[in-house]
Scaffold this motif. Structure first.
Motif, PDB file in Angstrom:
ATOM      1  N   THR A  50      60.333  -5.774  52.802  1.00 45.23           N
ATOM      2  CA  THR A  50      61.362  -5.992  51.786  1.00 45.23           C
ATOM      3  C   THR A  50      61.482  -7.463  51.430  1.00 45.23           C
ATOM      4  O   THR A  50      61.613  -7.831  50.256  1.00 45.23           O
ATOM      5  N   MET A  51      61.426  -8.322  52.448  1.00 42.18           N
ATOM      6  CA  MET A  51      61.496  -9.756  52.200  1.00 42.18           C
ATOM      7  C   MET A  51      60.314 -10.227  51.364  1.00 42.18           C
ATOM      8  O   MET A  51      60.476 -11.023  50.422  1.00 42.18           O
ATOM      9  N   LEU A  52      59.099  -9.740  51.689  1.00 44.34           N
ATOM     10  CA  LEU A  52      57.914 -10.118  50.918  1.00 44.34           C
ATOM     11  C   LEU A  52      58.026  -9.641  49.474  1.00 44.34           C
ATOM     12  O   LEU A  52      57.639 -10.360  48.538  1.00 44.34           O
ATOM     13  N   GLU A  53      58.552  -8.446  49.281  1.00 44.56           N
ATOM     14  CA  GLU A  53      58.695  -7.917  47.930  1.00 44.56           C
ATOM     15  C   GLU A  53      59.659  -8.768  47.106  1.00 44.56           C
ATOM     16  O   GLU A  53      59.382  -9.103  45.948  1.00 44.56           O
ATOM     17  N   GLN A  54      60.790  -9.122  47.709  1.00 46.56           N
ATOM     18  CA  GLN A  54      61.758  -9.956  47.005  1.00 46.56           C
ATOM     19  C   GLN A  54      61.207 -11.350  46.749  1.00 46.56           C
ATOM     20  O   GLN A  54      61.425 -11.927  45.676  1.00 46.56           O
ATOM     21  N   LEU A  55      60.487 -11.876  47.730  1.00 45.48           N
ATOM     22  CA  LEU A  55      59.909 -13.208  47.562  1.00 45.48           C
ATOM     23  C   LEU A  55      58.851 -13.211  46.473  1.00 45.48           C
ATOM     24  O   LEU A  55      58.801 -14.139  45.650  1.00 45.48           O
ATOM     25  N   GLU A  56      58.011 -12.170  46.441  1.00 46.11           N
ATOM     26  CA  GLU A  56      56.991 -12.084  45.400  1.00 46.11           C
ATOM     27  C   GLU A  56      57.632 -11.991  44.023  1.00 46.11           C
ATOM     28  O   GLU A  56      57.191 -12.647  43.062  1.00 46.11           O
ATOM     29  N   SER A  57      58.691 -11.190  43.926  1.00 46.56           N
ATOM     30  CA  SER A  57      59.394 -11.062  42.647  1.00 46.56           C
ATOM     31  C   SER A  57      60.029 -12.375  42.227  1.00 46.56           C
ATOM     32  O   SER A  57      59.956 -12.773  41.055  1.00 46.56           O
ATOM     33  N   HIS A  58      60.644 -13.064  43.211  1.00 46.25           N
ATOM     34  CA  HIS A  58      61.304 -14.334  42.894  1.00 46.25           C
ATOM     35  C   HIS A  58      60.294 -15.394  42.466  1.00 46.25           C
ATOM     36  O   HIS A  58      60.517 -16.129  41.492  1.00 46.25           O
ATOM     37  N   VAL A  59      59.176 -15.478  43.182  1.00 45.98           N
ATOM     38  CA  VAL A  59      58.159 -16.474  42.832  1.00 45.98           C
ATOM     39  C   VAL A  59      57.575 -16.176  41.461  1.00 45.98           C
ATOM     40  O   VAL A  59      57.370 -17.085  40.639  1.00 45.98           O
ATOM     41  N   GLY A  60      57.296 -14.905  41.183  1.00 50.12           N
ATOM     42  CA  GLY A  60      56.785 -14.541  39.872  1.00 50.12           C
ATOM     43  C   GLY A  60      57.768 -14.877  38.765  1.00 50.12           C
ATOM     44  O   GLY A  60      57.384 -15.382  37.697  1.00 50.12           O
ATOM     45  N   GLU A  61      59.046 -14.612  39.037  1.00 55.07           N
ATOM     46  CA  GLU A  61      60.070 -14.941  38.047  1.00 55.07           C
ATOM     47  C   GLU A  61      60.151 -16.444  37.813  1.00 55.07           C
ATOM     48  O   GLU A  61      60.282 -16.900  36.669  1.00 55.07           O
ATOM     49  N   GLN A  62      60.067 -17.219  38.885  1.00 61.39           N
ATOM     50  CA  GLN A  62      60.125 -18.670  38.743  1.00 61.39           C
ATOM     51  C   GLN A  62      58.908 -19.211  38.004  1.00 61.39           C
ATOM     52  O   GLN A  62      59.018 -20.145  37.198  1.00 61.39           O
ATOM     53  N   GLN A  63      57.747 -18.626  38.249  1.00 60.48           N
ATOM     54  CA  GLN A  63      56.541 -19.066  37.546  1.00 60.48           C
ATOM     55  C   GLN A  63      56.640 -18.767  36.054  1.00 60.48           C
ATOM     56  O   GLN A  63      56.280 -19.604  35.211  1.00 60.48           O
ATOM     57  N   ARG A  64      57.131 -17.574  35.722  1.00 58.78           N
ATOM     58  CA  ARG A  64      57.311 -17.244  34.305  1.00 58.78           C
ATOM     59  C   ARG A  64      58.357 -18.148  33.667  1.00 58.78           C
ATOM     60  O   ARG A  64      58.192 -18.604  32.526  1.00 58.78           O
ATOM     61  N   PHE A  65      59.425 -18.406  34.427  1.00 54.23           N
ATOM     62  CA  PHE A  65      60.474 -19.268  33.898  1.00 54.23           C
ATOM     63  C   PHE A  65      59.950 -20.676  33.642  1.00 54.23           C
ATOM     64  O   PHE A  65      60.236 -21.284  32.606  1.00 54.23           O
ATOM     65  N   ALA A  66      59.176 -21.206  34.589  1.00 57.61           N
ATOM     66  CA  ALA A  66      58.628 -22.554  34.412  1.00 57.61           C
ATOM     67  C   ALA A  66      57.701 -22.618  33.209  1.00 57.61           C
ATOM     68  O   ALA A  66      57.734 -23.579  32.425  1.00 57.61           O
ATOM     69  N   ALA A  87      51.818 -17.099  54.050  1.00 58.66           N
ATOM     70  CA  ALA A  87      51.806 -18.565  54.140  1.00 58.66           C
ATOM     71  C   ALA A  87      50.647 -19.166  53.355  1.00 58.66           C
ATOM     72  O   ALA A  87      50.738 -20.296  52.868  1.00 58.66           O
ATOM     73  N   SER A  88      49.562 -18.397  53.206  1.00 57.80           N
ATOM     74  CA  SER A  88      48.413 -18.890  52.445  1.00 57.80           C
ATOM     75  C   SER A  88      48.568 -18.674  50.948  1.00 57.80           C
ATOM     76  O   SER A  88      47.701 -19.077  50.179  1.00 57.80           O
ATOM     77  N   GLY A  89      49.672 -18.024  50.544  1.00 62.77           N
ATOM     78  CA  GLY A  89      49.944 -17.838  49.120  1.00 62.77           C
ATOM     79  C   GLY A  89      49.797 -16.418  48.634  1.00 62.77           C
ATOM     80  O   GLY A  89      50.130 -16.126  47.480  1.00 62.77           O
ATOM     81  N   SER A  90      49.345 -15.492  49.476  1.00 64.86           N
ATOM     82  CA  SER A  90      49.190 -14.096  49.082  1.00 64.86           C
ATOM     83  C   SER A  90      50.446 -13.319  49.468  1.00 64.86           C
ATOM     84  O   SER A  90      50.686 -13.042  50.650  1.00 64.86           O
ATOM     85  N   LEU A  91      51.261 -12.986  48.465  1.00 63.37           N
ATOM     86  CA  LEU A  91      52.519 -12.294  48.715  1.00 63.37           C
ATOM     87  C   LEU A  91      52.447 -10.805  48.418  1.00 63.37           C
ATOM     88  O   LEU A  91      53.443 -10.104  48.539  1.00 63.37           O
ATOM     89  N   SER A  92      51.275 -10.310  48.025  1.00 66.67           N
ATOM     90  CA  SER A  92      51.138  -8.900  47.667  1.00 66.67           C
ATOM     91  C   SER A  92      50.878  -8.009  48.878  1.00 66.67           C
ATOM     92  O   SER A  92      50.979  -6.782  48.774  1.00 66.67           O
ATOM     93  N   HIS A  93      50.515  -8.591  50.019  1.00 62.02           N
ATOM     94  CA  HIS A  93      50.202  -7.792  51.208  1.00 62.02           C
ATOM     95  C   HIS A  93      51.484  -7.249  51.828  1.00 62.02           C
ATOM     96  O   HIS A  93      52.521  -7.916  51.843  1.00 62.02           O
ATOM     97  N   ARG A  94      51.414  -6.013  52.338  1.00 63.51           N
ATOM     98  CA  ARG A  94      52.551  -5.379  53.003  1.00 63.51           C
ATOM     99  C   ARG A  94      52.102  -4.828  54.356  1.00 63.51           C
ATOM    100  O   ARG A  94      50.928  -4.485  54.546  1.00 63.51           O
ATOM    101  N   VAL A  95      53.031  -4.730  55.288  1.00 66.27           N
ATOM    102  CA  VAL A  95      52.716  -4.204  56.623  1.00 66.27           C
ATOM    103  C   VAL A  95      52.538  -2.690  56.573  1.00 66.27           C
ATOM    104  O   VAL A  95      51.597  -2.135  57.152  1.00 66.27           O
ATOM    105  N   HIS A  96      53.468  -1.990  55.900  1.00 64.52           N
ATOM    106  CA  HIS A  96      53.409  -0.531  55.771  1.00 64.52           C
ATOM    107  C   HIS A  96      53.225   0.128  57.136  1.00 64.52           C
ATOM    108  O   HIS A  96      52.256   0.848  57.384  1.00 64.52           O
TER     109      HIS A  96
END
Length: 376
Positions: free
Chosen positions: A136-152, A110-119
């Motif tokens: 898995t949700m965090l991984e997909q969300l991080e990938s999606h946000v990164g893709e959107q940032q590159r796209f923008a 929620a603070s913007g750090s999507l790289s952390h995992r529970v493991h």
């Protein structure tokens, strides 16, 4: 959402454990008391008559037993309550550790750090299954946000280019009033047309990603024929042989989006082909539970490591020929990939050993197309 403060889950579980243990202890003491009453001496003749054949312990009466039993029972219940609260608090804490770690990861996300995992370690159970699903949700969300940032960032760069060119042309015309106005208008028209095409492609990509379209039965073979007919002049101009084969192939989706998908594939296959004497083959066929569209073209050899990047927005392969006005804006295969995902299909890109590319799209089939494919 504003909520009133309440008891923590750990405290609730602790009270539940202690309450259940206290209830079980009270029930056990009640059973013991009822059982003991059968063996105590009583002064009631009728009660004695009812106990014929039962050995009765004499020397004590019920009032003596009650005075001795109640304090002992109260002490036992108090001990059970303390053990229940202490043990319940420890057990609840151990059980809620996975939820605490998931909550910490959620706060970081929620603070913007999507790289952390529970493991979460340990054997599979409900909590670890939840932790794995959250990772898995965090991984997909991080990938999606990164893709959107590159796209923008890429979209901003691509849109800035035609605007900067237009500004340069207008400044040059203002500083040189004697310049040929016809040439200026023609160049501005070309630049603006490219900017419009880019904007329309971005809107189409957004529409496909949002799945905001109506689904209807679609025959991929008819779309292939329509796209080939539209692009036949381009193929003839470039000396490319365009061939459409296959049979009726039914799927369900947006006819407009799927037509754009096929058109983009055929146009890419024509543009990124041999300078002369190239071929493009568009084939459709129904398979078991799938409707397949395959576009194959000749052309320059493609490095295998380059192929997976071709579906990313604005990723242009420098090895591919992009020298004319039909080169596009770098969104052709990105739009195709987005449309395929929106229709729950798969996209496979395979370089041909002799040069060129094979694009295979599999979309969900219909019962009619599946049965037709099986009969064929």
């Amino acid at each position: 959402m504003n909520r009133r403060p309440g008891l923590s889950a750990r405290l609730k579980l602790t009270l539940s454990y202690a309450g259940f243990l206290l209830f079980a202890g009270a029930l056990l003491l009640a059973v013991v008391w009822v059982f003991v009453l059968r063996w105590l001496r009583t002064d009631d003749p009728k009660a004695i008559q009812h106990k014929v054949g039962v050995v009765i312990i004499t020397g004590f009466d019920r009032s003596d037993a009650l005075r001795g039993f109640v304090p002992a029972a109260a002490t036992a219940l108090a001990f059970l309550l303390v053990i229940g609260l202490l043990g319940g608090w420890i057990l609840a804490g151990r059980m809620l550790v996975p939820l605490t770690r998931i909550a910490d990861a959620a706060r970081l996300a929620a603070s913007g750090s999507l790289s952390h995992r529970v493991h979460m370690e340990g054997r599979e159970d409900e909590f670890r299954e939840l932790a794995d699903a959250f990772d898995t949700m965090l991984e997909q969300l991080e990938s999606h946000v990164g893709e959107q940032q590159r796209f923008a960032a890429n979209a901003s760069h691509e849109l800035r280019t035609p605007l900067a060119i237009s500004q340069t042309l207008l400044d040059a015309a203002r500083n040189d009033p004697t310049r040929d106005q016809g040439e200026l208008i023609e160049r501005l028209h070309t630049v603006n047309s490219r900017a419009i095409h880019l904007t329309e492609s971005l809107l189409l990509l957004s529409r496909a990603d949002g799945r905001s379209f109506t689904r209807e039965p679609v025959d991929l073979s008819l779309l292939a024929e329509e796209a080939a007919e539209t692009l036949l002049p381009l193929a003839e101009k470039r000396g490319t042989n365009l061939d459409v084969t296959g049979e009726a192939t039914q799927t369900v989706g947006s006819s407009a989006l799927l037509l754009r998908m096929v058109t983009n594939l055929v146009q890419n296959a024509i543009v990124h082909n041999l300078p002369a004497g190239g071929t493009v083959t568009v084939h459709t066929e129904p398979q078991q539970d799938a409707s397949v569209l395959r576009v194959e073209n000749t052309g320059p050899a493609l490095p295998p490591e380059l192929v997976p990047t071709l579906t990313e927005p604005f990723q242009r392969a420098t090895e591919r020929v992009r020298t004319d006005e039909h080169a596009g804006v770098g969104l052709g295969l990105a739009i195709v990939h987005s449309i395929v995902r929106a229709h729950d299909g798969t996209l496979d890109l395979t370089p041909r050993p002799s040069g060129g590319l094979v694009v295979t799209i599999r979309l969900p089939g219909t019962p009619q197309s599946s049965s037709a494919g099986g009969a064929h």
